[in-house]
Design an enzyme around this catalytic site. Sequence first.
Site, short mmCIF file in Angstrom:
data_model
loop_
_atom_site.label_atom_id
_atom_site.label_comp_id
_atom_site.label_asym_id
_atom_site.label_seq_id
_atom_site.Cartn_x
_atom_site.Cartn_y
_atom_site.Cartn_z
N SER A 1 9.44 75.15 66.77
CA SER A 1 9.36 74.64 68.12
C SER A 1 9.01 73.45 68.01
O SER A 1 8.41 72.90 69.02
CB SER A 1 7.93 75.64 68.75
OG SER A 1 7.09 75.19 67.67
N GLY A 2 9.89 72.68 67.18
CA GLY A 2 9.78 71.34 67.19
C GLY A 2 11.14 70.73 68.12
O GLY A 2 11.48 71.34 68.93
N GLN B 1 5.53 58.95 65.39
CA GLN B 1 4.81 57.74 65.94
C GLN B 1 5.81 56.89 66.38
O GLN B 1 5.78 56.44 67.62
CB GLN B 1 3.89 57.20 64.78
CG GLN B 1 2.76 57.96 64.42
CD GLN B 1 1.80 57.16 63.26
OE1 GLN B 1 2.02 55.92 62.98
NE2 GLN B 1 0.71 57.88 63.03
N GLY B 2 6.80 56.20 65.60
CA GLY B 2 7.46 54.90 65.80
C GLY B 2 8.49 55.28 67.27
O GLY B 2 8.16 54.27 67.94
N GLU C 1 12.30 48.90 63.75
CA GLU C 1 11.66 49.27 62.47
C GLU C 1 12.53 48.96 61.41
O GLU C 1 13.61 48.39 61.47
CB GLU C 1 11.41 50.79 62.58
CG GLU C 1 10.58 51.44 63.59
CD GLU C 1 10.30 52.63 63.58
OE1 GLU C 1 10.41 53.48 62.58
OE2 GLU C 1 10.02 53.38 64.83
N ASP D 1 10.32 76.22 54.75
CA ASP D 1 10.56 77.48 55.00
C ASP D 1 12.18 77.89 54.98
O ASP D 1 12.96 78.64 54.57
CB ASP D 1 9.95 78.20 56.10
CG ASP D 1 8.21 78.12 55.69
OD1 ASP D 1 7.86 77.71 54.42
OD2 ASP D 1 7.54 78.55 56.65
N ARG E 1 13.38 51.92 53.97
CA ARG E 1 12.15 52.62 53.29
C ARG E 1 12.51 52.67 51.78
O ARG E 1 11.28 52.52 51.26
CB ARG E 1 11.97 53.62 54.09
CG ARG E 1 11.23 53.76 55.09
CD ARG E 1 10.82 55.00 55.69
NE ARG E 1 10.50 54.70 57.20
CZ ARG E 1 10.50 55.70 58.08
NH1 ARG E 1 10.62 56.79 57.54
NH2 ARG E 1 10.15 54.93 59.24
N ARG F 1 17.39 58.09 54.93
CA ARG F 1 17.56 58.20 56.20
C ARG F 1 16.85 56.79 56.93
O ARG F 1 15.96 56.25 56.57
CB ARG F 1 16.62 59.19 57.10
CG ARG F 1 16.38 59.22 58.54
CD ARG F 1 15.47 60.19 58.86
NE ARG F 1 14.08 59.97 58.41
CZ ARG F 1 13.25 59.64 59.39
NH1 ARG F 1 13.20 59.40 60.57
NH2 ARG F 1 11.67 59.48 58.67
N SER G 1 15.80 60.68 63.07
CA SER G 1 15.80 62.13 63.04
C SER G 1 15.43 62.85 64.36
O SER G 1 16.02 63.75 64.68
CB SER G 1 14.56 62.64 62.07
OG SER G 1 13.54 61.81 62.03
#
Length: 540
Positions: free
Chosen positions: A10-11, A44-45, A118, A220, A292, A388, A393
């Site tokens: 449920s994201g 957050q970002g 970013e 999962d 990153r 990434r 995402s």
Amino acid sequence: MSSDFLVIGSGIAGLSFALRAAAHGSVTVLCKGKLLDSNTAWAQGGIAAVLPENLRTEGDSVDLHVADTLDAGAGLCNEEVVRTIVGEGAAAIDDLVGNGADFDRESADPARFALGKEGGHSKRRILHARDTTGREIATSLVEQARANPAIKLVEDHFAIDLITTGKLGMVTEDRVLGAYVLDRHSGEVRIFRSDRIVLATGGCGKVYLYTTNPDSATGDGVAMAWRAGARIANMEFIQFHPTCFYNPAAIGPEARSFLISEAVRGEGATLVNGRGEDFVARSDPRGALAPRDIVARAIDRELKRTGAACVYLDVTHKPKGFIRERFPYIHDKLASFGLDCEKEPIPVVPAAHYQCGGVVTDVDGKTSIRGLFAVGEVACTGLHGANRLASNSLLEGNVLARRALEAMLRRYAPEKDAPAAPEIPAWEHGDTTPPDELVVIYHNWDELRRLMWDYVSIVRTNNRLLRAGTRLRNLRGEVRDFYWGHRLTADILELRNLVAVASLIVDCAISRRESRGLHHTLDYPHGDEAFHHDTVLRRF
Ligand code: FAD
Ligand code: SIN
């Protein structure tokens, strides 16, 4: 329980899919906890997107966003996939805004979205809702889904395994039939039937001792897809976020789970060592705003070189009130730990953050098993390659949800004369007993996460990877015995999945005998053209 579409997760990925699919049939959305227990809710970002010309940063373009994504991905992105997903950024924003997400706007011109920056982005193109963008997106999607009569939201239901024709021993083309699901309240295992399933189960940060991810991120979906025979790729590319709050007063994993968004660096925070030196600039001229993998490795190196426990993110030079206004969640959370970031630098360390590999799909989320789609962090579409780009995402989750539905409607329309669906055997509890020695589960859980942190982290070696492989073989055996001998609980299921995913990470890492993007090994410190390809694993 049967539905036209079964969505596991449920994201942003699962709910974006469900809201669209609801116009075409009945949709069941399962989540193993509560609807807002997802990585999405913690983002957050923001979400990266190139908006229409009159709304974007001057000079920005889809081509530039594509170039930044390819650059971060260190040669392993699929350029066609990148172009497709990035090219649909503006449509993704329209969809999210249409579902009620309220992104920040310029105070001088409310018709324009405020755009942040970013690491790895050459232009300002990150839409955000202060520093709780994920919560804004997740709550608006949940609200829409709750109001939609075609969507059945089922909380506290843990998908154990996919049911496929192959698993039932049928010799027809392998296709999905449904899933076995543990009802966490009753302890019963139920069958949810559907021949169109979307895996949207997110990532696997919990495989590491220190992670920015919430407890639900136990890999999962990758583990289920692996057991069902789907192809898995690039699991060696685990992204470590450079800046998590280092809080020596906190005990255990909580000590490093609070993220300080990269957007803080985008607004001018400097990253320095204990002597105030910009050590990242020694590795990359972009300094703290390099991609990153580069920044996390520079921190790792600096900590090892100096023996320090942390480095520092410094925003004390920003005008008073700026951080409180732009990053209120981060500001207040730090204050709750007794740190006033307007007056003192923030101690930070890296922690596991994002799974760049996953279940192999095409640009429509289609996996190697008929009827099974994977969308969001669980999937490996080719967008991220070996690393990434920040804030890509949430974008991928929304874009792929739409593409997956369209592909399903195109390819798997219900057939009028389709043969009757095969009988699915009920779950056999057999003579299993309730788990009596919970300490075994918790011990193995701790051991697994520590061994992955110590042996399979930002910088790797052959020796450490082989050691990890040996320990994981033992753990797999113990967990298998526990799984077959006891009544199922969510803890057993998560441990079983974590061990499976850790093994996939180690297998992929061992087979990549070069350094590229997020996979850096001291034994092969450079890139090697012979490994300029995805690491694809297949069980049978
Ligand atoms: P998730 O949002 O993780 O949802 C997974 C869902 O699957 C959950 O509902 C979970 O309960 C369910 N589930 C899992 N396993 C099972 C099971 N066995 N049975 C039933 N249900 C199951 N990305 C950006 O682009 N921008 C950002 O600013 C950003 N910030 C981030 C900050 C933090 C602290 C973190 C942790 C991540 C951040 N990310 C960011 C990454 C991004 O949030 C995730 O990659 C993205 O939200 C994943 O979405 P998803 O829908 O694929 O999975
Ligand atoms: C962050 O806000 O730093 C996280 C962004 C991301 O992971 O994309």
